[in-house]
Design a protein around this motif. Structure first.
Motif, PDB file in Angstrom:
ATOM      1  N   GLN A 539     -47.417 -47.705  49.967  1.00  0.00           N
ATOM      2  CA  GLN A 539     -47.799 -48.110  51.321  1.00  0.00           C
ATOM      3  C   GLN A 539     -49.295 -48.412  51.380  1.00  0.00           C
ATOM      4  OE1 GLN A 539     -46.518 -46.276  54.908  1.00  0.00           O
ATOM      5  NE2 GLN A 539     -44.666 -45.379  54.011  1.00  0.00           N
ATOM      6  N   ILE A 578     -48.135 -60.111  52.473  1.00  0.00           N
ATOM      7  CA  ILE A 578     -47.988 -58.901  53.282  1.00  0.00           C
ATOM      8  C   ILE A 578     -49.351 -58.226  53.306  1.00  0.00           C
ATOM      9  CG2 ILE A 578     -46.777 -56.699  53.539  1.00  0.00           C
ATOM     10  CD1 ILE A 578     -44.521 -57.921  51.805  1.00  0.00           C
ATOM     11  N   MET A 581     -48.690 -52.951  53.178  1.00  0.00           N
ATOM     12  CA  MET A 581     -47.301 -52.497  53.122  1.00  0.00           C
ATOM     13  C   MET A 581     -47.065 -51.335  54.089  1.00  0.00           C
ATOM     14  SD  MET A 581     -45.432 -54.356  51.112  1.00  0.00           S
ATOM     15  CE  MET A 581     -44.012 -53.267  50.953  1.00  0.00           C
ATOM     16  N   ASN A 585     -41.788 -53.243  55.896  1.00  0.00           N
ATOM     17  CA  ASN A 585     -41.925 -54.313  54.903  1.00  0.00           C
ATOM     18  C   ASN A 585     -41.051 -54.107  53.677  1.00  0.00           C
ATOM     19  OD1 ASN A 585     -45.280 -54.076  55.837  1.00  0.00           O
ATOM     20  ND2 ASN A 585     -44.034 -55.872  56.282  1.00  0.00           N
ATOM     21  N   TYR A 586     -40.422 -52.960  53.544  1.00  0.00           N
ATOM     22  CA  TYR A 586     -39.585 -52.721  52.375  1.00  0.00           C
ATOM     23  C   TYR A 586     -38.197 -53.314  52.610  1.00  0.00           C
ATOM     24  CZ  TYR A 586     -43.305 -49.616  50.904  1.00  0.00           C
ATOM     25  OH  TYR A 586     -44.524 -49.125  50.518  1.00  0.00           O
ATOM     26  N   GLU A 609     -40.395 -48.311  48.108  1.00  0.00           N
ATOM     27  CA  GLU A 609     -41.657 -47.584  48.286  1.00  0.00           C
ATOM     28  C   GLU A 609     -41.972 -46.749  47.054  1.00  0.00           C
ATOM     29  OE1 GLU A 609     -43.827 -44.447  51.370  1.00  0.00           O
ATOM     30  OE2 GLU A 609     -41.785 -45.197  51.781  1.00  0.00           O
TER      31      GLU A 609
END
Length: 653
Positions: A539, A578, A581, A585-586, A609
């Motif tokens: 992240q 992006i 993160m 967003n995953y 992640e």
């Protein structure tokens, strides 16, 4: 904070676009039919590199021949086009006793013609044009100079001056300056079995000759004409008038000039007409003729003339005429400025003995050679590209119909392959041959489906049947609309009987249902429709996804969790950026292209992640200032540029 991230993303992406501006300006715009569908590389099948850079070169190459004659500075080469080895190199240096500076001493070859039983070569010869007849030696391995001629009127004094040449049945037609300053430029018959003839001084005004062509008439050879295409200075002084007018002129092949008492050694058949390429209703015209390609037909009336024009507003256009259209003007128009009865035979008529023509007929040729009517055509193709040369091939496609394909050279070393079919042109592909040089000469070998191209550093053969570029699927092969290629169980291959193609509109309904499932095959990896590339990403760090552009006529989007995101075009790839993160967003991403209702998943990704012991480690490791505010992190500008630089380097490799 999310708004701040978005602003950061937009600003940095914009900055990066400016940094890459030089590289992006030549990249086609996605989704536009006015750009090439595909960029093609590695299609060179043979190359010959010059020992030194050539500012000018001239070719003599005939279909069905294995030999290419090349003229450069102080030499003529005979090359085997199958493997580009030198069969023979013939030095032609400037006359030794001439006193001149080193640069002006060059003998730049400007004319190579098969003339009678020899190779006829002319060059600048240090500002003293000279011609030579080269005959094969007794051993037939080298050439020998058997005769030399004064070359004024055939070769220019320097290679940058205007000139042209044409060999017809043992006669040599040429246009070149008579004076060292480039003036006194005319179109003449200069050598051969027939009488030498030339133009009357007032017929043309500061002309630039583009091309000359002999159109054969199988059943009436005495009526055959030589057509010459040129532009000349406009006599209209008004500021809104274009300074140049494009012309087509003609002379009879059998013209021997007038009688001894009147017009001796002058053309008695010369006529000229304005060649117009433009839109009449809009009064929009392309007035500067740049290049000509003549495509012969079984019926000489149907012989096509492809004319390349430029304009004062930096656009180029291709107009297509037929010899029948041109002849209609010459045979039926009135003579501009002449309002009396037209004598018999009509001025411009080919007769077996031109010396016997009545003076009334010749007087009109002398004083009123221009036709009142124009030879008019609407542009078939208009482009913002600065095209300089054109050749056209005729190809039989899988549907057994014949199609014409144009090859247009730009001033920046690229060649566009353009299909002439249907109501509008279709730009199949773009091939870049050089990043620094313009294309000097381009010769077509329709039999071998090759293009021989000369630039300042080298000569290259371009394969016109590069079908493996469309080998991903039947749909990709058909969408290409390339008449050289068609789909078979073995893939996209040079057209054979029974193969699948749809040249007129590229509709993929001709493909078997199961074949429309696309497969992306590149040199690096093969991605099948059901496979995904996995990435483990922590992240709060920036990340990008990339997919290759397979067609610049397609529209590309990124799909994620039911949402669509636009493609950021970077050279030949589509990126999805992006900024930082986050949990949303995953998941799964798909890069999707849509072309003519054909939807293709180009790449699939899955982002999961990655847990880090210390989420700030990424920034500490790279010595980048780190700032945390709640659940999100402001993306540092250095990290963005590092990331985007990695993306571009990956694209270029």
């Amino acid at each position: 904070m999310k708004r701040l991230f978005l602003q950061t993303w937009i600003l940095l992406a914009a900055d990066f676009q400016l940094i890459l501006g030089a590289g992006l300006k030549d990249t086609p715009t996605l989704g536009s039919k006015d750009t090439p569908r595909l960029l093609i590389r590695d299609i060179i099948t043979g190359t010959f590199e010059y020992e030194t850079v050539q500012n000018h070169s001239v070719f003599l190459y005939q279909e069905y021949s294995k030999e290419l004659y090349v003229g450069g500075a102080n030499f003529v080469l005979k090359l085997d086009v199958n493997n580009y080895h030198i069969i023979e190199k013939f030095p032609l240096t400037t006359t030794e006793q001439q006193q001149c500076e080193e640069e002006s001493c060059e003998n730049v070859i400007t004319v190579i013609e098969k003339f009678q039983d020899s190779l006829f070569v002319c060059g600048t010869n240090g500002h003293r044009p000279q011609c030579w007849k080269l005959f094969p030696s007794v051993q037939n391995q080298t050439f020998e100079v058997m005769e030399s001629y004064e070359g004024t009127g055939i070769s220019p004094f320097v290679h940058t001056q205007n000139y042209l040449s044409l060999s017809v049945e043992g006669d040599l037609y040429a246009a070149a300056p008579l004076d060292a300053d480039g003036s006194s430029l005319q179109f003449r018959r200069k050598a051969g079995s027939r009488t030498n003839v030339w133009m009357y001084d007032s017929w043309v005004s500061e002309p630039t000759f583009i091309s000359a062509s002999w159109v054969k008439q199988q059943y009436d050879p005495d009526d055959e004409k030589i057509y010459v295409f040129f532009r000349e200075k406009n006599s209209d002084p008004s500021p809104e008038a274009d300074p140049w007018l494009s012309r087509v002129g003609r002379v009879c092949k059998v013209d021997e000039g007038g009688s001894k008492r009147f017009f001796q050694n002058m053309w008695t058949s010369f006529l000229k007409a304005r060649l117009v390429c433009g839109f009449r209703k809009e009064s929009l015209y392309f007035n500067r003729l740049q290049d000509i390609y003549v495509m012969d037909a079984e019926d000489w009336h149907d012989t096509k003339v492809y004319a390349l024009f430029s304009s004062s507003w930096n656009s180029t256009a291709v107009c297509v005429y037929s010899i029948g259209m041109i002849e209609d003007v010459f045979e039926n128009s009135t003579f501009k400025g002449y309002d009396k009865e037209i004598p018999h035979p009509r001025p411009g008529t080919c007769v077996s003995n031109s010396r016997s023509l009545p003076q009334a007929t010749i007087n009109i040729i002398k004083d009123y050679p221009e036709m009142t009517d124009w030879v008019h055509a609407a542009p078939f193709y208009v482009s913002s590209n600065n095209y300089t040369k054109i050749v056209v091939d005729r190809v039989q496609a899988a549907d057994q119909n014949m199609y014409n394909v144009l090859f247009l050279a730009t001033d920046s070393g690229k060649i566009h392959k353009v299909l002439e079919a249907g109501s509008e042109p279709f730009i199949i592909s773009e091939t870049r041959l050089s990043n620094t040089s313009s294309i000097q000469v381009m010769k077509l070998d329709s039999e071998k489906k090759k293009l021989v191209v000369g630039i300042s550093e080298k000569i290259s053969t371009v394969d016109l049947q590069r079908c493996q570029e469309y080998n991903s699927s039947c749909a990709d092969c058909v969408l290409a609309r390339d008449p050289y290629c068609a789909w078979t169980p073995s893939g996209c291959v040079p057209t054979v009987n029974g193969s699948i193609q749809n040249i007129m509109n590229g509709g993929i309904s001709v493909c078997p249902g199961e074949e429309t499932k696309a497969v992306n095959r590149s040199k690096r990896e093969t991605t099948w429709p059901n496979s995904r590339t996995m990435h483990s990403v922590p992240q709060n760090v920036p990340f990008y996804l990339s997919c290759p552009i397979g067609s610049y006529h397609a529209e590309y989007t990124w799909e994620h969790r039911g949402r669509s995101f636009p493609c950021l075009q970077m050279l030949s790839s589509c990126l999805h950026l992006i900024p930082s993160m986050a949990q949303e967003n995953y998941g799964d991403y798909e890069c999707v292209s849509i072309e003519r209702n054909y939807r293709k998943v180009v790449k699939k990704y899955r982002l999961i992640e990655q847990e880090l012991p210390d989420e700030s480690r990424y920034f500490k490791t790279n010595n980048v200032p780190y700032q945390r505010n709640g659940a999100t992190t402001v993306v540092p500008q250095i990290a963005w540029f590092t990331l985007l630089a990695e993306a571009v380097l990956g694209i270029i490799k």
